[in-house]
Each structure stands twice: as structure tokens, then as C-alpha cells.
Motif scaffolding. Structure first.
Motif, PDB file in Angstrom:
ATOM      1  N   MET A  44       0.890  -1.246  -0.081  1.00 46.19           N
ATOM      2  CA  MET A  44       0.056   0.050   0.256  1.00 46.19           C
ATOM      3  C   MET A  44       0.809   1.222  -0.113  1.00 46.19           C
ATOM      4  SD  MET A  44      -3.049   0.992  -0.070  1.00 46.19           S
ATOM      5  CE  MET A  44      -3.782   2.548   0.087  1.00 46.19           C
ATOM      6  N   LEU A  45       0.656   2.086  -0.697  1.00 47.23           N
ATOM      7  CA  LEU A  45       1.504   3.178  -1.069  1.00 47.23           C
ATOM      8  C   LEU A  45       0.897   4.235   0.172  1.00 47.23           C
ATOM      9  CD1 LEU A  45       2.864   3.137  -3.581  1.00 47.23           C
ATOM     10  CD2 LEU A  45       1.349   4.845  -4.598  1.00 47.23           C
ATOM     11  N   SER A  46       1.979   4.974   0.764  1.00 43.88           N
ATOM     12  CA  SER A  46       1.669   6.090   1.713  1.00 43.88           C
ATOM     13  C   SER A  46       1.363   7.240   0.878  1.00 43.88           C
ATOM     14  CB  SER A  46       3.063   6.299   2.514  1.00 43.88           C
ATOM     15  OG  SER A  46       3.600   6.983   1.928  1.00 43.88           O
ATOM     16  N   GLU A  47       0.553   8.193   1.567  1.00 46.00           N
ATOM     17  CA  GLU A  47      -0.158   9.415   0.722  1.00 46.00           C
ATOM     18  C   GLU A  47       0.969  10.174   0.344  1.00 46.00           C
ATOM     19  OE1 GLU A  47      -2.726  11.861   2.942  1.00 46.00           O
ATOM     20  OE2 GLU A  47      -2.592  13.101   1.238  1.00 46.00           O
ATOM     21  N   THR A  48       2.103  10.311   0.998  1.00 48.21           N
ATOM     22  CA  THR A  48       3.122  11.131   0.599  1.00 48.21           C
ATOM     23  C   THR A  48       3.876  10.682  -0.584  1.00 48.21           C
ATOM     24  OG1 THR A  48       3.651  11.726   3.000  1.00 48.21           O
ATOM     25  CG2 THR A  48       5.316  12.389   1.528  1.00 48.21           C
ATOM     26  N   THR A  49       4.182   9.229  -0.565  1.00 48.10           N
ATOM     27  CA  THR A  49       4.937   8.603  -1.728  1.00 48.10           C
ATOM     28  C   THR A  49       3.786   8.615  -2.931  1.00 48.10           C
ATOM     29  OG1 THR A  49       5.333   6.857  -0.200  1.00 48.10           O
ATOM     30  CG2 THR A  49       6.021   6.319  -2.449  1.00 48.10           C
ATOM     31  N   ALA A  50       2.620   8.464  -2.757  1.00 48.37           N
ATOM     32  CA  ALA A  50       1.734   8.598  -4.078  1.00 48.37           C
ATOM     33  C   ALA A  50       1.734  10.161  -4.454  1.00 48.37           C
ATOM     34  CB  ALA A  50       0.334   8.248  -3.482  1.00 48.37           C
ATOM     35  N   PHE A  51       1.905  11.173  -3.558  1.00 48.36           N
ATOM     36  CA  PHE A  51       1.634  12.457  -3.894  1.00 48.36           C
ATOM     37  C   PHE A  51       2.946  12.606  -4.723  1.00 48.36           C
ATOM     38  CE2 PHE A  51       3.311  16.622  -3.187  1.00 48.36           C
ATOM     39  CZ  PHE A  51       2.612  17.607  -3.710  1.00 48.36           C
ATOM     40  N   LEU A  52       4.212  12.377  -4.215  1.00 53.88           N
ATOM     41  CA  LEU A  52       5.464  12.758  -5.004  1.00 53.88           C
ATOM     42  C   LEU A  52       5.571  11.804  -6.198  1.00 53.88           C
ATOM     43  CD1 LEU A  52       7.972  12.201  -1.897  1.00 53.88           C
ATOM     44  CD2 LEU A  52       7.334  14.448  -3.064  1.00 53.88           C
ATOM     45  N   LEU A  53       4.916  10.603  -6.388  1.00 53.74           N
ATOM     46  CA  LEU A  53       4.997   9.964  -7.505  1.00 53.74           C
ATOM     47  C   LEU A  53       4.149  10.708  -8.584  1.00 53.74           C
ATOM     48  CD1 LEU A  53       5.733   7.234  -9.083  1.00 53.74           C
ATOM     49  CD2 LEU A  53       3.573   6.289  -8.416  1.00 53.74           C
ATOM     50  N   PHE A  54       2.890  10.980  -8.256  1.00 54.99           N
ATOM     51  CA  PHE A  54       1.850  11.576  -9.189  1.00 54.99           C
ATOM     52  C   PHE A  54       2.453  12.975  -9.545  1.00 54.99           C
ATOM     53  CE2 PHE A  54      -1.279   8.538  -7.235  1.00 54.99           C
ATOM     54  CZ  PHE A  54      -1.264   7.681  -8.406  1.00 54.99           C
TER      55      PHE A  54
ATOM     56  N   LEU B 120       4.770  16.540 -13.429  1.00 54.89           N
ATOM     57  CA  LEU B 120       5.486  17.683 -14.095  1.00 54.89           C
ATOM     58  C   LEU B 120       6.357  17.422 -14.952  1.00 54.89           C
ATOM     59  CD1 LEU B 120       6.736  19.326 -10.602  1.00 54.89           C
ATOM     60  CD2 LEU B 120       5.485  20.158 -12.373  1.00 54.89           C
ATOM     61  N   VAL B 121       6.913  16.205 -15.048  1.00 53.72           N
ATOM     62  CA  VAL B 121       7.559  15.570 -16.468  1.00 53.72           C
ATOM     63  C   VAL B 121       6.651  15.804 -17.554  1.00 53.72           C
ATOM     64  CG1 VAL B 121       8.680  13.476 -17.422  1.00 53.72           C
ATOM     65  CG2 VAL B 121       9.110  14.097 -14.951  1.00 53.72           C
ATOM     66  N   GLY B 122       5.571  15.178 -17.498  1.00 54.87           N
ATOM     67  CA  GLY B 122       4.712  15.427 -18.536  1.00 54.87           C
ATOM     68  C   GLY B 122       4.589  16.815 -19.030  1.00 54.87           C
ATOM     69  N   ALA B 123       4.373  17.703 -18.031  1.00 52.44           N
ATOM     70  CA  ALA B 123       4.079  19.161 -18.440  1.00 52.44           C
ATOM     71  C   ALA B 123       5.508  19.718 -19.183  1.00 52.44           C
ATOM     72  CB  ALA B 123       3.690  19.922 -17.400  1.00 52.44           C
TER      73      ALA B 123
ATOM     74  N   LEU C 105      -2.883  12.489 -16.562  1.00 51.93           N
ATOM     75  CA  LEU C 105      -3.029  11.146 -15.508  1.00 51.93           C
ATOM     76  C   LEU C 105      -2.345  11.471 -14.375  1.00 51.93           C
ATOM     77  CD1 LEU C 105      -2.398   8.193 -18.236  1.00 51.93           C
ATOM     78  CD2 LEU C 105      -4.452   9.035 -17.168  1.00 51.93           C
ATOM     79  N   GLY C 106      -1.179  12.288 -14.297  1.00 49.88           N
ATOM     80  CA  GLY C 106      -0.586  12.473 -13.092  1.00 49.88           C
ATOM     81  C   GLY C 106      -1.379  13.374 -12.096  1.00 49.88           C
ATOM     82  N   VAL C 107      -2.191  14.255 -12.984  1.00 49.74           N
ATOM     83  CA  VAL C 107      -3.003  15.084 -12.082  1.00 49.74           C
ATOM     84  C   VAL C 107      -4.120  14.407 -11.699  1.00 49.74           C
ATOM     85  CG1 VAL C 107      -4.453  17.144 -12.454  1.00 49.74           C
ATOM     86  CG2 VAL C 107      -2.342  17.058 -13.144  1.00 49.74           C
TER      87      VAL C 107
ATOM     88  N   PHE D  95      -5.792  13.966  -7.784  1.00 47.46           N
ATOM     89  CA  PHE D  95      -7.172  14.257  -7.533  1.00 47.46           C
ATOM     90  C   PHE D  95      -7.561  12.942  -6.485  1.00 47.46           C
ATOM     91  CE2 PHE D  95      -8.528  16.811 -11.388  1.00 47.46           C
ATOM     92  CZ  PHE D  95      -7.882  17.600 -11.033  1.00 47.46           C
ATOM     93  N   LEU D  96      -7.100  11.717  -6.980  1.00 47.65           N
ATOM     94  CA  LEU D  96      -7.260  10.477  -5.830  1.00 47.65           C
ATOM     95  C   LEU D  96      -6.850  10.731  -4.462  1.00 47.65           C
ATOM     96  CD1 LEU D  96      -6.691   7.421  -8.220  1.00 47.65           C
ATOM     97  CD2 LEU D  96      -8.845   8.540  -7.647  1.00 47.65           C
ATOM     98  N   THR D  97      -5.550  11.278  -4.526  1.00 47.90           N
ATOM     99  CA  THR D  97      -4.771  11.601  -3.287  1.00 47.90           C
ATOM    100  C   THR D  97      -5.333  12.371  -2.517  1.00 47.90           C
ATOM    101  OG1 THR D  97      -3.199  13.174  -3.960  1.00 47.90           O
ATOM    102  CG2 THR D  97      -2.467  10.879  -3.994  1.00 47.90           C
ATOM    103  N   LEU D  98      -6.193  13.436  -3.039  1.00 48.21           N
ATOM    104  CA  LEU D  98      -6.796  14.341  -2.213  1.00 48.21           C
ATOM    105  C   LEU D  98      -8.218  13.824  -1.923  1.00 48.21           C
ATOM    106  CD1 LEU D  98      -6.006  17.522  -4.550  1.00 48.21           C
ATOM    107  CD2 LEU D  98      -5.877  17.335  -2.061  1.00 48.21           C
ATOM    108  N   GLY D  99      -8.788  12.727  -2.217  1.00 47.45           N
ATOM    109  CA  GLY D  99      -9.923  12.083  -1.969  1.00 47.45           C
ATOM    110  C   GLY D  99     -11.177  12.433  -2.852  1.00 47.45           C
TER     111      GLY D  99
END
Lengths: 172, 100
Positions: A1-11, A16-19, A40-42, A46-50
Motif C-alpha cells: 500500500m502506497l503511503s499518501e506522501t509517496t503517492a503525492f510525490l509519484l503523481f 511535472l515531467v509530462g508538463a 494522468l498524473g493530475v 485528485f485521488l490522493t486528495l480524496g
């Protein structure tokens, strides 16, 4: 299970790389495909923001419909790689102005502890479920909702009119 | 819980990349893609600001932004098609009839 911080950094890294690649690729097809990555990153953010519903809509509307529209137009126009757009003095200056603008936006954001302090205190917290969003859309925001539907109709009529091939006998 | 400021900083960066693409690129299609990036950054702010308050309301606002973005893309791409029909090019530099 991804922690929220990891998920935020990943997404956020994906977004940013896409942009960055959207802005720097010379071939518009490549830019459009990198734009899918940014969207898809954004959506992941949105998912990490609930906001799962918004993430799903983001994938369907942006990564699905809008991207297909972009690629369709690019293929219809049969564009080549655009010639190198050199960095003129004016363009360098505008990029500097961009950096200054971003710094001006980011500075108060970085200092913002919580935006909650300015909010009305005794409102019930509504989680972003489809039911809650629908009830807000159709009660509190009913008028903007109707205005948006009118906007979409106008956009549709306008797009058809603009993209239509003019008839022989009518002036362009 | 990820601090709200991180989301706001990220959206500022995304918005900045959007502005940079809009002012530095001359291909109208890529300029429209940059506008989409900026609208997405606005959505991130809406949802991040609503997270600890009334999340459903932030989602409703972001939904409006997505609808506006869809309308903008439809009209914008129709404009690009009309421009290409007239000029055989989508470079913004080549349209300068209004310049004195």
C-alpha cells in the motif's frame, strides 16, 4: 500500500515531467502524448486528495475526449515537426516574466499554513462522493450548472460554424 | 497527510509551465495544450483548498472548470482548422493582419 506522501510525490513527478515535455517537444503529436501523461498524473493527485469522482472524470474527459480531439486535429492537418522556434530576446524576456509571475504565485502558497482558517466554521464536512457533489450541483450551484450547459451548447454551435467549409458563393 | 502547501506549490509550477508554453511556443496547437495545463493547475488548487473544508464543493467547482476547458478546446481547435484552411500553417506568427 502506497503511503499518501509517496503517492503525492509519484503523481506530481509524473505531472511535472509530462508538463515539461508538452512545452519542449517540437513534434505536436509527441507533445499531445506527453499531455496525456500530465493529465494522468493530475488525476492521480485528485485521488490522493480524496476526490475519486473527479479523478475518473479527469481520465475520461481529458485523457479520453480532449486528447482524442487534439490528435484528430493534428492528424487531419498532417503537420510536420515544427521548425525550431529560436529564443529571441523578446521570448527570453517573456520567459523571465513567467518565472517572476510563478514566484509571485508560489510565495504566498508556500507560506499558507491552512486555508481552513478563513472558512466558515460550522458547516458540515461533505466528503466528495458522487451523491454529495450532485446535490451541491443541483441545489446550491443550479444556476451556474445551467449556464455551463448553455456554454457547451454555444461552444458546439460555434465550433461547427468555425470549422465548416465555406460554400462557393459566400464570401470568406 | 500531505500539507496543503505542497499541492499549492505543485499547482503553481504546473501553471507556470503552462504560461511558459503559451508565451514561448508559436504552434497554436501546443499553445492550446498549455492552456489546458493551466486549467488543470486551477483544478488542483480547488480540490486542495476544499480537502479540509467541504470537499464536495471543491469537486463541483472543478467540474465547472473541466466543462469550460472542454468548450474552450472545441472552439479553439475549430479556430485552428479555420486558420489552417486560410494560411496552410498553424504558426501563430504568420497571422498578422491586425498588426499596424
Amino acid at each position: 500500500m502506497l503511503s499518501e506522501t509517496t503517492a503525492f510525490l509519484l503523481f506530481s513527478a509524473i505531472a511535472l515531467v509530462g508538463a515539461v515535455n508538452v512545452v519542449t517537444r517540437r513534434n505536436p503529436v509527441h507533445a499531445a502524448l506527453w499531455l496525456v501523461g500530465a493529465f494522468l498524473g493530475v488525476a492521480g493527485l485528485f485521488l490522493t486528495l480524496g476526490a475519486g469522482l473527479l479523478g475518473a472524470i479527469q481520465v475520461m474527459v481529458y485523457a479520453g475526449a480532449i486528447m482524442v480531439l487534439f490528435l484528430f486535429v493534428i492528424l487531419l492537418l498532417n503537420l510536420d515537426t515544427t521548425p525550431f522556434e529560436g529564443l529571441s530576446i523578446a521570448r527570453g524576456a517573456s520567459l523571465l516574466a513567467t518565472a517572476a509571475t510563478v514566484a509571485l504565485i508560489a510565495f504566498p502558497f508556500a507560506r499558507a499554513r491552512e486555508l481552513r482558517a478563513a472558512a466558515v466554521p460550522d458547516e458540515p464536512e461533505l466528503p466528495a462522493t458522487a451523491g454529495n457533489i450532485a446535490s451541491i450541483l443541483f441545489h446550491q450551484y443550479a444556476l451556474p450548472f445551467e449556464v455551463v450547459s448553455l456554454l457547451l451548447l454555444i461552444a458546439m454551435v460555434g465550433a461547427i460554424h468555425l470549422a465548416r467549409r465555406p460554400r462557393r458563393d459566400e464570401p470568406t | 497527510m500531505v500539507p496543503q502547501a505542497w499541492y499549492l506549490l505543485l499547482s503553481a509550477l504546473l501553471f507556470g509551465l503552462g504560461i511558459a508554453g503559451f508565451v514561448a511556443r508559436r504552434n497554436t496547437l501546443v499553445m492550446f495544450m498549455s492552456v489546458e495545463l493551466m486549467l488543470n493547475a486551477a483544478n488542483v488548487v480547488f480540490l486542495a483548498a476544499a480537502r479540509d473544508h467541504v470537499p464536495a464543493r471543491g469537486s463541483a467547482c472543478a467540474l465547472f472548470v473541466i466543462a469550460v476547458a472542454a468548450a474552450e478546446v472545441a472552439v479553439g481547435l475549430a479556430l485552428v482548422l479555420a486558420l489552417f484552411r486560410l494560411r496552410k500553417s498553424v504558426q501563430a506568427d504568420e497571422v498578422r493582419e491586425l498588426r499596424a
